[in-house]
Design a protein around this motif. Structure first.
Motif, PDB file in Angstrom:
ATOM      1  N   ARG A 161      26.302  36.368  13.505  1.00 52.91           N
ATOM      2  CA  ARG A 161      24.954  37.842  14.015  1.00 52.91           C
ATOM      3  C   ARG A 161      25.622  38.661  14.727  1.00 52.91           C
ATOM      4  N   LEU A 162      25.098  40.128  15.397  1.00 49.82           N
ATOM      5  CA  LEU A 162      25.899  40.625  16.290  1.00 49.82           C
ATOM      6  C   LEU A 162      25.013  41.236  17.151  1.00 49.82           C
ATOM      7  N   GLU A 166      18.518  43.897  22.587  1.00 46.07           N
ATOM      8  CA  GLU A 166      17.789  43.011  22.817  1.00 46.07           C
ATOM      9  C   GLU A 166      17.254  42.453  21.077  1.00 46.07           C
ATOM     10  N   SER A 167      17.785  42.612  20.246  1.00 42.80           N
ATOM     11  CA  SER A 167      18.146  42.502  18.963  1.00 42.80           C
ATOM     12  C   SER A 167      19.122  41.748  18.429  1.00 42.80           C
ATOM     13  N   HIS A 168      19.228  41.135  17.226  1.00 43.54           N
ATOM     14  CA  HIS A 168      20.576  41.231  16.591  1.00 43.54           C
ATOM     15  C   HIS A 168      20.604  41.541  15.048  1.00 43.54           C
ATOM     16  N   ILE A 169      22.231  41.949  14.804  1.00 39.28           N
ATOM     17  CA  ILE A 169      21.833  42.138  13.491  1.00 39.28           C
ATOM     18  C   ILE A 169      22.638  41.146  12.736  1.00 39.28           C
ATOM     19  N   HIS A 170      21.823  40.544  11.386  1.00 43.56           N
ATOM     20  CA  HIS A 170      22.485  39.278  10.551  1.00 43.56           C
ATOM     21  C   HIS A 170      23.513  40.142   9.329  1.00 43.56           C
ATOM     22  N   ALA A 171      23.480  38.826   8.538  1.00 44.34           N
ATOM     23  CA  ALA A 171      24.765  39.069   7.678  1.00 44.34           C
ATOM     24  C   ALA A 171      23.899  40.067   6.919  1.00 44.34           C
ATOM     25  N   PRO A 172      24.016  40.374   5.928  1.00 48.41           N
ATOM     26  CA  PRO A 172      25.329  41.265   4.891  1.00 48.41           C
ATOM     27  C   PRO A 172      25.971  41.923   6.083  1.00 48.41           C
ATOM     28  N   THR A 173      24.805  42.156   7.019  1.00 50.99           N
ATOM     29  CA  THR A 173      25.069  44.050   7.647  1.00 50.99           C
ATOM     30  C   THR A 173      25.917  43.287   8.188  1.00 50.99           C
ATOM     31  N   ALA A 174      26.256  42.354   9.366  1.00 52.52           N
ATOM     32  CA  ALA A 174      27.184  41.554   9.963  1.00 52.52           C
ATOM     33  C   ALA A 174      28.209  41.146  10.228  1.00 52.52           C
ATOM     34  N   ALA A 175      28.136  40.797   8.864  1.00 48.38           N
ATOM     35  CA  ALA A 175      29.518  40.420   8.438  1.00 48.38           C
ATOM     36  C   ALA A 175      30.666  41.369   8.205  1.00 48.38           C
ATOM     37  N   VAL A 176      30.192  42.101   7.239  1.00 50.80           N
ATOM     38  CA  VAL A 176      30.792  43.484   7.269  1.00 50.80           C
ATOM     39  C   VAL A 176      30.997  44.109   8.152  1.00 50.80           C
ATOM     40  N   ILE A 177      30.133  44.550   9.555  1.00 46.97           N
ATOM     41  CA  ILE A 177      30.366  45.414  10.669  1.00 46.97           C
ATOM     42  C   ILE A 177      31.734  43.818  11.756  1.00 46.97           C
ATOM     43  N   TYR A 178      31.682  43.054  11.314  1.00 51.84           N
ATOM     44  CA  TYR A 178      32.766  41.658  12.009  1.00 51.84           C
ATOM     45  C   TYR A 178      33.555  42.016  11.015  1.00 51.84           C
ATOM     46  N   GLN A 179      34.133  42.259   9.704  1.00 57.69           N
ATOM     47  CA  GLN A 179      34.750  42.134   9.095  1.00 57.69           C
ATOM     48  C   GLN A 179      36.156  43.493   9.522  1.00 57.69           C
ATOM     49  N   PHE A 180      35.074  45.197   9.499  1.00 54.73           N
ATOM     50  CA  PHE A 180      35.841  46.429  10.238  1.00 54.73           C
ATOM     51  C   PHE A 180      36.162  46.266  11.369  1.00 54.73           C
ATOM     52  N   ARG A 181      35.676  45.235  12.016  1.00 54.90           N
ATOM     53  CA  ARG A 181      36.564  45.527  13.658  1.00 54.90           C
ATOM     54  C   ARG A 181      37.500  44.328  13.222  1.00 54.90           C
ATOM     55  N   GLU A 182      37.527  43.566  13.252  1.00 56.68           N
ATOM     56  CA  GLU A 182      39.223  42.747  13.213  1.00 56.68           C
ATOM     57  C   GLU A 182      39.726  43.099  11.611  1.00 56.68           C
ATOM     58  N   HIS A 192      33.488  36.454   3.389  1.00 51.85           N
ATOM     59  CA  HIS A 192      32.513  35.850   2.656  1.00 51.85           C
ATOM     60  C   HIS A 192      31.475  34.649   2.159  1.00 51.85           C
ATOM     61  N   GLU A 193      32.339  33.729   2.772  1.00 51.59           N
ATOM     62  CA  GLU A 193      31.501  32.502   3.377  1.00 51.59           C
ATOM     63  C   GLU A 193      30.482  32.144   4.464  1.00 51.59           C
ATOM     64  N   LEU A 194      30.081  33.465   5.434  1.00 54.95           N
ATOM     65  CA  LEU A 194      29.360  33.216   6.607  1.00 54.95           C
ATOM     66  C   LEU A 194      28.318  33.592   6.019  1.00 54.95           C
ATOM     67  N   GLU A 195      26.714  32.488   6.341  1.00 51.80           N
ATOM     68  CA  GLU A 195      25.702  33.028   5.180  1.00 51.80           C
ATOM     69  C   GLU A 195      25.165  33.577   6.428  1.00 51.80           C
ATOM     70  N   GLN A 196      24.024  34.003   6.032  1.00 55.37           N
ATOM     71  CA  GLN A 196      22.644  34.947   5.776  1.00 55.37           C
ATOM     72  C   GLN A 196      21.660  33.972   7.056  1.00 55.37           C
ATOM     73  N   PRO A 197      20.731  34.464   7.192  1.00 60.51           N
ATOM     74  CA  PRO A 197      19.423  33.714   7.823  1.00 60.51           C
ATOM     75  C   PRO A 197      18.644  33.809   6.470  1.00 60.51           C
ATOM     76  N   VAL A 198      17.761  32.888   6.525  1.00 58.24           N
ATOM     77  CA  VAL A 198      17.080  32.781   5.950  1.00 58.24           C
ATOM     78  C   VAL A 198      15.807  34.036   5.261  1.00 58.24           C
ATOM     79  N   PHE A 199      15.507  34.643   6.439  1.00 62.60           N
ATOM     80  CA  PHE A 199      14.729  35.396   5.889  1.00 62.60           C
ATOM     81  C   PHE A 199      15.156  37.414   4.952  1.00 62.60           C
ATOM     82  N   ALA A 200      16.779  36.914   5.149  1.00 65.90           N
ATOM     83  CA  ALA A 200      17.207  37.274   3.723  1.00 65.90           C
ATOM     84  C   ALA A 200      17.339  36.923   2.763  1.00 65.90           C
ATOM     85  N   TRP A 201      16.936  35.877   2.526  1.00 61.55           N
ATOM     86  CA  TRP A 201      17.155  34.952   1.059  1.00 61.55           C
ATOM     87  C   TRP A 201      17.294  35.649  -0.296  1.00 61.55           C
ATOM     88  N   LYS A 202      15.630  37.237   0.339  1.00 61.26           N
ATOM     89  CA  LYS A 202      14.967  37.193  -0.864  1.00 61.26           C
ATOM     90  C   LYS A 202      15.385  39.143  -1.120  1.00 61.26           C
TER      91      LYS A 202
END
Length: 202
Positions: A161-162, A166-182, A192-202
């Motif tokens: 998460r990023l 006061e809030s957080h961005i979660h994967a998959p969006t957070a994973a994309v931004i993190y790799q972009f930064r790197e 690709h192995e970084l997980e998403q929070p359960v609310f994003a599984w649907k």
């Protein structure tokens, strides 16, 4: 700055997971780099809040994107979604690079496409899809205290998460931004192995 970013992404060797995840639907998102409209000389990327009335992931932080239409490349999809969601009309000369595929819990193989959009004045959100548009300074996501990795009981993988205010961005969006930064920093970091929070599984 554009030339430097283009060089960074030209050196990046992306990981294609299409063969490993052939059963997933193809999708693409656009990470559009713009000149920050309020901070002269600063660059930012465009982040949206999805409209709450959408059938999936309503109200969540997201990059412009969606499912690939038949016959489309991921680049064509990302550029089309930029135009449809926030009014940015770019052609393929604006593409700086393509990041790793990311398999989502909701059944998509998502490919991020990095673009140079320049002037953000053309950004006009489509209210049917986008509740709000935000310009996130690149300097914000380079900070070490922005990224965190947390455990959840539902998965052995770390949730990324990023922090954003006061809030957080979660994967998959957070994973994309993190790799972009790197990748901008010259680091090859797979996500690709970084997980998403359960609310994003649907």
């Amino acid at each position: 700055m554009r030339a430097g970013m283009a060089r960074a992404f030209a050196r990046f060797e992306r990981l294609s997971l299409e063969r490993d995840h052939a059963g997933l639907k193809r999708a693409a998102v656009a990470l559009a780099v713009v000149e920050h409209p309020e901070q002269r000389g600063e660059l930012a990327f465009v982040l949206t809040r999805r409209a709450r009335g959408l059938r999936s992931h309503g109200g969540q932080w997201a990059l412009p994107g969606g499912r690939c239409d038949p016959g489309e490349t991921v680049t064509q999809t990302a550029l089309r979604e930029l135009r449809e969601e926030i009014g940015l009309a770019l052609d393929e000369s604006a593409v700086l690079g393509v990041l790793d595929d990311y398999p989502t819990r909701s059944g998509y193989l998502m490919t991020p496409v990095v673009t140079w959009a320049g002037d953000p004045g053309a950004v006009v959100p489509n209210p049917a899809e986008v509740a709000s548009v935000h310009f996130i300074p690149l300097a914000h996501v380079t900070r070490h205290d922005v990224v965190s990795f947390v455990d959840i009981p539902e998965s052995p993988r770390k949730v990324i998460r990023l922090r954003l205010g006061e809030s957080h961005i979660h994967a998959p969006t957070a994973a994309v931004i993190y790799q972009f930064r790197e990748a901008l920093a010259g680091r090859v970091t797979r996500v690709h192995e970084l997980e998403q929070p359960v609310f994003a599984w649907k």
